[in-house]
Structure formats: C-alpha cells, structure tokens
Design a protein around this motif. Structure first.
Motif, PDB file in Angstrom:
ATOM      1  N   THR A  53       6.441  -0.894  -0.425  1.00  0.00           N
ATOM      2  CA  THR A  53       6.681  -0.076  -0.324  1.00  0.00           C
ATOM      3  C   THR A  53       5.992   0.932  -1.360  1.00  0.00           C
ATOM      4  O   THR A  53       5.768   1.667  -1.427  1.00  0.00           O
ATOM      5  N   LYS A  56       2.672   0.452  -2.266  1.00  0.00           N
ATOM      6  CA  LYS A  56       1.416   1.418  -1.592  1.00  0.00           C
ATOM      7  C   LYS A  56       1.719   2.699  -2.467  1.00  0.00           C
ATOM      8  O   LYS A  56       0.747   3.415  -1.857  1.00  0.00           O
ATOM      9  N   ALA A  84       0.272  -5.219  -2.459  1.00  0.00           N
ATOM     10  CA  ALA A  84       0.162  -4.028  -1.675  1.00  0.00           C
ATOM     11  C   ALA A  84      -1.006  -3.419  -0.908  1.00  0.00           C
ATOM     12  O   ALA A  84      -0.513  -3.311  -0.045  1.00  0.00           O
ATOM     13  N   LYS A  88      -1.968  -1.740   3.484  1.00  0.00           N
ATOM     14  CA  LYS A  88      -1.894  -0.610   3.115  1.00  0.00           C
ATOM     15  C   LYS A  88      -1.868  -0.157   4.568  1.00  0.00           C
ATOM     16  O   LYS A  88      -1.414   1.413   4.702  1.00  0.00           O
TER      17      LYS A  88
END
Length: 162
Positions: A53, A56, A84, A88
């Motif tokens: 997270t 991202k 990451a 997405k």
C-alpha cells in the motif's frame, strides 16, 4: 479483557518479533516467494500488504515510512519500483499463502507466501541451459505448426543432423 490483542507473538519479545517480520518481508520482496512456517506466514501477511500500500502511494513520506519499517533501502527501492506497480489495479489481497504440510523434523506446519501479481517463475539454473533453449515463434496457422514441433534445443537439432 483481551480486546485488540490479535498480534501473533511467535514466542518472541516485541523487538525480536519486529525484526523477524521486517526480515521476512525483505526476503519476500527479494525472492518474491518464501517458504516458512504457517504461523510466520500469517503474521507477515499484514505487514507485507501495508508495504505494498505504501509502494502504491509512492510519495517520499511513504518511502521513508517503508525504510523505517524494513531498514533496507535496496529492498524498499525494489518494492516501490517492481512489486507495487504490478498490484496497482488490486484493492487488497496482494499476498497468497499456500499450505505445504508438516515439516519433517518437528512437524511444524509449513507454507509458501508469495505475491499474487508479481510472482516470476525461477530462471534456468545455469547460463549454458539458458543459451541452449531456442525460442520458437507461434505459427499463424495450424499448417505451419506441424513441421516445427521438434525444434526445442540447439543440441537436439545438432544431434539429429549428424
């Protein structure tokens, strides 16, 4: 009362547990799949998903937060640049746990933990094996496919020519 006490302790004190989980996440980022006990895999999953997270988000504060958790800048760079972005479009559930059965020595339940989107199968073990493989393009029609079935490696082609 035991409200909010859902942290698996893994029979370690807080500092040892935090270091263990950070090292497991770093190994997961580096190798994309690790084999560990089921309890450790279940404990590392929330931290790994939080790191995705952060990856991202991708801003400077997220990068510094990840470095403070994982303590390895090279791993954080790989996390933010490779792993990451592959996730997405996913809203969560970035990791997968695959149960393997019991460990032979102490019968501890073992498991693989891996990234759902960023798993890459292992490369050939040696450079010679990689050089021997010939890539065969897919034919446009079924008629072209019939004569090209036996082209797998250079050594096999040379052996049949002699």
């Amino acid at each position: 009362m035991k409200h909010g006490r859902k942290v698996p302790k893994l029979q370690r004190d807080a500092a040892h547990r935090k270091a263990l989980l950070a090292n497991l996440v770093c190994a997961l980022v580096e190798h994309r799949r690790i084999r560990t006990t089921l309890a450790k895999a279940k404990a590392v999953r929330p931290l790994a998903e939080k790191m995705i997270t952060l990856g991202k988000r991708g801003d400077l504060h997220a990068r510094r937060t990840a470095i403070s958790e994982l303590r390895q800048t090279g791993t954080v760079k790989k996390l933010f640049e490779d792993i990451a972005p592959a996730s997405k479009d996913r809203q969560g559930g970035y990791t997968r746990i695959i149960k393997l059965g019991q460990r032979r020595s102490d019968s501890a339940p073992m498991a693989f933990i891996e990234w759902v989107d960023a798993y890459v199968p292992p490369a050939p073990k040696s450079e010679e094996a990689a050089a021997d493989v010939v890539t065969v393009e897919e034919p446009a029609s079924a008629e072209e496919a019939a004569p090209k079935k036996k082209r797998a490696t250079k050594k096999a082609a040379e052996a049949t020519a002699e």
